[in-house]
Design a protein around this motif. Structure first.
Motif, PDB file in Angstrom:
ATOM      1  N   ILE A 108       0.439  -0.913   0.454  1.00 34.28           N
ATOM      2  CA  ILE A 108       0.156   0.063   0.148  1.00 34.28           C
ATOM      3  C   ILE A 108       1.098   1.341  -0.385  1.00 34.28           C
ATOM      4  O   ILE A 108       1.834   1.378   0.456  1.00 34.28           O
ATOM      5  CB  ILE A 108      -0.936  -0.257   1.598  1.00 34.28           C
ATOM      6  CG1 ILE A 108      -1.808  -1.503   1.249  1.00 34.28           C
ATOM      7  CG2 ILE A 108      -1.547   1.359   1.193  1.00 34.28           C
ATOM      8  CD1 ILE A 108      -3.156  -1.407   0.422  1.00 34.28           C
ATOM      9  N   ILE A 151       2.138   4.543   0.861  1.00 33.55           N
ATOM     10  CA  ILE A 151       2.419   5.130   2.048  1.00 33.55           C
ATOM     11  C   ILE A 151       1.701   6.718   1.613  1.00 33.55           C
ATOM     12  O   ILE A 151       1.645   7.885   2.787  1.00 33.55           O
ATOM     13  CB  ILE A 151       3.661   5.434   2.733  1.00 33.55           C
ATOM     14  CG1 ILE A 151       4.533   5.911   1.975  1.00 33.55           C
ATOM     15  CG2 ILE A 151       4.222   3.896   3.070  1.00 33.55           C
ATOM     16  CD1 ILE A 151       5.953   6.316   2.566  1.00 33.55           C
ATOM     17  N   HIS A 201      -2.241   5.975  -0.003  1.00 33.14           N
ATOM     18  CA  HIS A 201      -2.482   4.863   1.067  1.00 33.14           C
ATOM     19  C   HIS A 201      -3.561   3.815  -0.732  1.00 33.14           C
ATOM     20  O   HIS A 201      -4.894   3.136  -0.490  1.00 33.14           O
ATOM     21  CB  HIS A 201      -3.640   5.194   2.236  1.00 33.14           C
ATOM     22  CG  HIS A 201      -3.084   5.847   2.608  1.00 33.14           C
ATOM     23  ND1 HIS A 201      -2.987   4.664   3.727  1.00 33.14           N
ATOM     24  CD2 HIS A 201      -3.192   7.156   2.978  1.00 33.14           C
ATOM     25  CE1 HIS A 201      -1.637   5.810   4.176  1.00 33.14           C
ATOM     26  NE2 HIS A 201      -2.426   6.965   4.318  1.00 33.14           N
ATOM     27  N   VAL A 248      -9.671   4.292   0.127  1.00 35.45           N
ATOM     28  CA  VAL A 248      -8.626   4.966   0.880  1.00 35.45           C
ATOM     29  C   VAL A 248      -8.847   5.444   1.853  1.00 35.45           C
ATOM     30  O   VAL A 248      -7.913   6.109   2.893  1.00 35.45           O
ATOM     31  CB  VAL A 248      -8.486   5.888  -0.638  1.00 35.45           C
ATOM     32  CG1 VAL A 248      -7.049   6.648   0.361  1.00 35.45           C
ATOM     33  CG2 VAL A 248      -7.475   5.418  -1.344  1.00 35.45           C
ATOM     34  N   ARG A 271      -7.858   3.193   4.718  1.00 33.39           N
ATOM     35  CA  ARG A 271      -6.671   2.246   5.291  1.00 33.39           C
ATOM     36  C   ARG A 271      -6.239   3.809   5.683  1.00 33.39           C
ATOM     37  O   ARG A 271      -5.555   2.896   6.577  1.00 33.39           O
ATOM     38  CB  ARG A 271      -6.557   2.293   3.756  1.00 33.39           C
ATOM     39  CG  ARG A 271      -6.482   0.908   3.085  1.00 33.39           C
ATOM     40  CD  ARG A 271      -5.676   0.528   1.573  1.00 33.39           C
ATOM     41  NE  ARG A 271      -6.804  -0.387   0.728  1.00 33.39           N
ATOM     42  CZ  ARG A 271      -6.697   0.176  -0.762  1.00 33.39           C
ATOM     43  NH1 ARG A 271      -6.055   1.143  -0.886  1.00 33.39           N
ATOM     44  NH2 ARG A 271      -7.566  -0.996  -1.110  1.00 33.39           N
ATOM     45  N   GLU A 272      -5.979   5.021   4.928  1.00 35.25           N
ATOM     46  CA  GLU A 272      -5.713   5.983   6.007  1.00 35.25           C
ATOM     47  C   GLU A 272      -5.926   6.454   7.301  1.00 35.25           C
ATOM     48  O   GLU A 272      -4.930   6.326   8.399  1.00 35.25           O
ATOM     49  CB  GLU A 272      -5.894   7.259   5.208  1.00 35.25           C
ATOM     50  CG  GLU A 272      -5.397   8.605   5.569  1.00 35.25           C
ATOM     51  CD  GLU A 272      -5.775   9.236   4.919  1.00 35.25           C
ATOM     52  OE1 GLU A 272      -5.072  10.461   4.893  1.00 35.25           O
ATOM     53  OE2 GLU A 272      -6.171   9.825   4.491  1.00 35.25           O
ATOM     54  N   ALA A 331      -3.538   3.460   9.423  1.00 35.08           N
ATOM     55  CA  ALA A 331      -3.093   3.585   9.536  1.00 35.08           C
ATOM     56  C   ALA A 331      -2.608   4.515  10.585  1.00 35.08           C
ATOM     57  O   ALA A 331      -1.036   4.543  10.840  1.00 35.08           O
ATOM     58  CB  ALA A 331      -2.129   4.372   8.272  1.00 35.08           C
TER      59      ALA A 331
END
Length: 60
Positions: A22, A24, A27, A51, A54-55, A58
């Protein structure tokens, strides 16, 4: 559709993949990045939803 009406890429010019492949910076997966130009706006919005998730993960 005019170019300016298309959903814009989330690319932030920080292009490096993590251990799950993925980016960085944006994302997105490699498939999402390379396929972006072929997606219509609805498909792009679906990618942006992924996205965002995922963000959030993270940042935890």
């Amino acid at each position: 559709m005019r170019r300016q009406d298309r959903v814009k890429s989330p690319c932030v010019s920080i292009c490096a993949l993590d251990e799950q492949d993925i980016c960085i910076g944006c994302h997105r997966t490699m498939d999402e990045i390379t396929g972006w130009s072929r997606l219509d706006n609805d498909e792009r919005l679906e990618v942006l939803e992924k996205v965002a998730l995922r963000e959030q993960k993270a940042c935890l």
